[in-house]
Design a protein around this motif. Sequence first.
Motif, PDB file in Angstrom:
ATOM      1  N   GLN A  44       0.810  -1.213   0.000  1.00  8.90           N
ATOM      2  CA  GLN A  44       0.000   0.000   0.000  1.00  8.90           C
ATOM      3  C   GLN A  44       0.848   1.271   0.000  1.00  8.90           C
ATOM      4  OE1 GLN A  44      -3.898  -0.140   2.095  1.00  8.90           O
ATOM      5  NE2 GLN A  44      -3.029  -1.971   3.064  1.00  8.90           N
ATOM      6  N   THR A  45       2.045   1.212   0.561  1.00 12.98           N
ATOM      7  CA  THR A  45       2.934   2.375   0.529  1.00 12.98           C
ATOM      8  C   THR A  45       3.378   2.653  -0.900  1.00 12.98           C
ATOM      9  OG1 THR A  45       3.686   1.877   2.771  1.00 12.98           O
ATOM     10  CG2 THR A  45       5.058   3.364   1.459  1.00 12.98           C
ATOM     11  N   VAL A  46       3.752   1.617  -1.633  1.00  6.18           N
ATOM     12  CA  VAL A  46       4.158   1.759  -3.029  1.00  6.18           C
ATOM     13  C   VAL A  46       2.970   2.232  -3.867  1.00  6.18           C
ATOM     14  CG1 VAL A  46       4.957   0.506  -5.076  1.00  6.18           C
ATOM     15  CG2 VAL A  46       6.044   0.094  -2.862  1.00  6.18           C
ATOM     16  N   LEU A  47       1.796   1.682  -3.607  1.00  7.16           N
ATOM     17  CA  LEU A  47       0.592   2.088  -4.336  1.00  7.16           C
ATOM     18  C   LEU A  47       0.352   3.593  -4.177  1.00  7.16           C
ATOM     19  CD1 LEU A  47      -1.878   1.001  -5.968  1.00  7.16           C
ATOM     20  CD2 LEU A  47      -3.055   0.765  -3.781  1.00  7.16           C
ATOM     21  N   LYS A  48       0.552   4.096  -2.978  1.00 11.04           N
ATOM     22  CA  LYS A  48       0.365   5.525  -2.735  1.00 11.04           C
ATOM     23  C   LYS A  48       1.464   6.345  -3.414  1.00 11.04           C
ATOM     24  CE  LYS A  48      -0.033   9.001   0.846  1.00 11.04           C
ATOM     25  NZ  LYS A  48       0.093   9.324   2.252  1.00 11.04           N
ATOM     26  N   GLU A  49       2.721   5.903  -3.268  1.00  5.24           N
ATOM     27  CA  GLU A  49       3.839   6.671  -3.816  1.00  5.24           C
ATOM     28  C   GLU A  49       3.878   6.657  -5.337  1.00  5.24           C
ATOM     29  OE1 GLU A  49       7.237   4.930  -1.896  1.00  5.24           O
ATOM     30  OE2 GLU A  49       6.839   5.947   0.000  1.00  5.24           O
TER      31      GLU A  49
END
Length: 130
Positions: A44-49
């Motif tokens: 989810q961090t990569v999805l946001k970034e």
Amino acid sequence: MIHQFRLRVYYEDTDLAGIVYYANYLKFIERARSEFVRELGIDQTVLKEQDGLVFAVRRVEADYLSPAKFDDQLDVETAVLSVSGARLVLKQDVKRDETLLFSASVTLIALKEDGRAARLPANIRLVMAE
């Protein structure tokens, strides 16, 4: 596929009677959803970034069936009910052994950084549909 997440009820999760405070079931199922998504390989961090997308709860329909108590060991079961272009619906049950304590249908959507709804990426729809 049903994802299993195990947790223990701590004193901080309960009210004066030693029963799990109703709002804490929402925390329990949130933790289980986070682990479910992580185990599917969705960061989810990569999805946001990279994509500027985050998951948001759009709707929760919940039934409180029986109380959980201090020191209970609980299992949260998460299963995908449906996936569409912009929406994901999950069924989440909280059990103590085989006793169903809490059951919820949770609708998630993807949001862009400006708060507008967005389509779920195709790879996420695919992995959720499996």
